[in-house]
Write an enzyme that holds these catalytic residues in place. Structure first.
Site, PDB file in Angstrom:
ATOM      1  N   LYS A 148       0.839   5.809  11.099  1.00  0.00           N
ATOM      2  CA  LYS A 148      -0.212   6.835  11.221  1.00  0.00           C
ATOM      3  C   LYS A 148      -0.919   7.089   9.886  1.00  0.00           C
ATOM      4  O   LYS A 148      -2.110   7.385   9.879  1.00  0.00           O
ATOM      5  CB  LYS A 148       0.326   8.126  11.835  1.00  0.00           C
ATOM      6  N   ARG A 161       3.385  20.079  12.653  1.00  0.00           N
ATOM      7  CA  ARG A 161       4.567  19.292  12.968  1.00  0.00           C
ATOM      8  C   ARG A 161       5.512  20.023  13.909  1.00  0.00           C
ATOM      9  O   ARG A 161       6.536  19.476  14.297  1.00  0.00           O
ATOM     10  CB  ARG A 161       5.312  19.015  11.656  1.00  0.00           C
ATOM     11  N   ARG A 221       9.584  -0.543   4.574  1.00  0.00           N
ATOM     12  CA  ARG A 221       8.858   0.263   3.595  1.00  0.00           C
ATOM     13  C   ARG A 221       9.797   0.729   2.485  1.00  0.00           C
ATOM     14  O   ARG A 221       9.421   0.766   1.313  1.00  0.00           O
ATOM     15  CB  ARG A 221       8.227   1.473   4.291  1.00  0.00           C
ATOM     16  N   ARG A 264      10.559   4.679  -1.401  1.00  0.00           N
ATOM     17  CA  ARG A 264      10.383   6.121  -1.202  1.00  0.00           C
ATOM     18  C   ARG A 264      11.745   6.785  -1.090  1.00  0.00           C
ATOM     19  O   ARG A 264      12.617   6.317  -0.379  1.00  0.00           O
ATOM     20  CB  ARG A 264       9.581   6.372   0.086  1.00  0.00           C
ATOM     21  N   ARG A 268      14.581  12.371   9.979  1.00  0.00           N
ATOM     22  CA  ARG A 268      13.147  12.587  10.220  1.00  0.00           C
ATOM     23  C   ARG A 268      12.761  12.184  11.632  1.00  0.00           C
ATOM     24  O   ARG A 268      11.955  12.840  12.275  1.00  0.00           O
ATOM     25  CB  ARG A 268      12.334  11.837   9.167  1.00  0.00           C
TER      26      ARG A 268
HETATM   27  P1  AMP Z   1       5.301  12.483   5.973  1.00  0.00           P
HETATM   28  O1  AMP Z   1       4.712  11.632   4.913  1.00  0.00           O
HETATM   29  O2  AMP Z   1       4.253  13.091   6.886  1.00  0.00           O
HETATM   30  O3  AMP Z   1       6.367  11.777   6.753  1.00  0.00           O
HETATM   31  O4  AMP Z   1       5.990  13.729   5.239  1.00  0.00           O
HETATM   32  C1  AMP Z   1       7.038  13.524   4.310  1.00  0.00           C
HETATM   33  C2  AMP Z   1       7.867  14.776   4.174  1.00  0.00           C
HETATM   34  O5  AMP Z   1       7.050  15.882   3.726  1.00  0.00           O
HETATM   35  C3  AMP Z   1       8.489  15.277   5.470  1.00  0.00           C
HETATM   36  O6  AMP Z   1       9.698  14.608   5.800  1.00  0.00           O
HETATM   37  C4  AMP Z   1       8.702  16.760   5.148  1.00  0.00           C
HETATM   38  O7  AMP Z   1       9.800  16.940   4.281  1.00  0.00           O
HETATM   39  C5  AMP Z   1       7.440  17.095   4.354  1.00  0.00           C
HETATM   40  N1  AMP Z   1       6.344  17.509   5.260  1.00  0.00           N
HETATM   41  C6  AMP Z   1       5.185  16.834   5.506  1.00  0.00           C
HETATM   42  N2  AMP Z   1       4.414  17.483   6.384  1.00  0.00           N
HETATM   43  C7  AMP Z   1       5.092  18.604   6.715  1.00  0.00           C
HETATM   44  C8  AMP Z   1       4.826  19.686   7.605  1.00  0.00           C
HETATM   45  N3  AMP Z   1       3.706  19.736   8.349  1.00  0.00           N
HETATM   46  N4  AMP Z   1       5.754  20.671   7.698  1.00  0.00           N
HETATM   47  C9  AMP Z   1       6.885  20.651   6.966  1.00  0.00           C
HETATM   48  N5  AMP Z   1       7.206  19.649   6.134  1.00  0.00           N
HETATM   49  C10 AMP Z   1       6.332  18.634   6.000  1.00  0.00           C
END
Ligand code: AMP
Length: 213
Positions: free
Chosen positions: A30, A105, A144, A150, A161
């Site tokens: 995404k 989320r 990845r 990461r 996650r």
């Molecule tokens: P992502 O790159 O979208 O997978 O986000 C990486 C990490 O950032 C997530 O596993 C959360 O720890 C934090 N994070 C990102 N977006 C949110 C959100 N909308 N609400 C809470 N935590 C978030």
């Protein structure tokens, strides 16, 4: 004197902006697709994950506050996350369109976003659901992890996650489905094919790309 600028037939302007949300499990691609779609529609990407990662990398107070949470694969508190998004969406370049990636989320964040957008007379135009089987997501995330290193791509954090996605994030789609704004797109295939599928779904809604506007 109040002047009404009635639009004449044939002068109706096609919308040149789109308020979009892309949703999919971690590893669905995404992030990559979000950047491509935002470019096509000439709108900024608002990725909460990117905001948190860059703050962590730069060691800002926000970064220090959220590092442990993000590294463990947990969610940052809703109010803090929503405040960051409201702030970003209030900037000029997001006035008429944006692509949200990774926010909202959970249903609490959906409420925060709806309240904020309603306050300025807006709503989301479309929600793109990128559908990828769990096994495929895990494979992509492992790749990845090997390529990018990461810190939240450890096996435990990946599982955490994906669980949070299925438990908290997938249900937000039900609310948006009721509004009739969800397009589910097959997220398996070449990058270009998937981008083409998403654009086709958005154009079918009458959303107009920048190049076509
Ligand atoms: P992502 O790159 O979208 O997978 O986000 C990486 C990490 O950032 C997530 O596993 C959360 O720890 C934090 N994070 C990102 N977006 C949110 C959100 N909308 N609400 C809470 N935590 C978030």
């Amino acid at each position: 004197m109040t002047v009404r600028h009635a639009q004449q037939p044939g002068q109706v302007k096609a919308p040149t902006a789109a308020r979009l949300l892309i949703v999919g499990p971690q590893g669905s691609g995404k992030g990559t697709q979000g950047v491509r779609i935002a470019e096509e529609f000439g709108i900024p990407v608002v990725s909460t994950g990117d905001v948190f990662r860059s703050n962590i990398a730069e060691g800002t107070p926000l970064g220090k506050q959220v590092k442990e949470i993000v590294d463990g694969g947990d969610l940052v508190p809703d109010e803090l996350t929503s405040e960051i998004v409201r702030d970003r969406l209030s900037q000029d370049d997001a006035a008429h369109g944006f692509l949200l990636d990774g926010y909202p989320r959970n249903t609490t964040q959906v409420g925060h976003l709806e309240d904020f957008l309603a306050g300025r007379g807006d709503a989301l135009d479309a929600v793109i659901e990128l559908a990828v089987p769990r096994e495929e997501s895990i494979e992509r995330l492992k790749l990845r992890a090997a390529e990018q290193g990461r810190t939240d791509d450890s096996e435990a954090a990946i599982a955490r996650r994906l669980d949070i996605y299925e438990r908290e994030t997938a249900p937000i789609l039900a609310a948006y489905r009721e509004q009739g704004i969800v397009d589910t797109v097959d997220g398996v295939g070449s990058l270009d094919d998937i981008t083409t599928r998403i654009i086709a779904a958005l154009e079918a809604r009458g959303l107009v790309r920048r190049a076509a506007a």
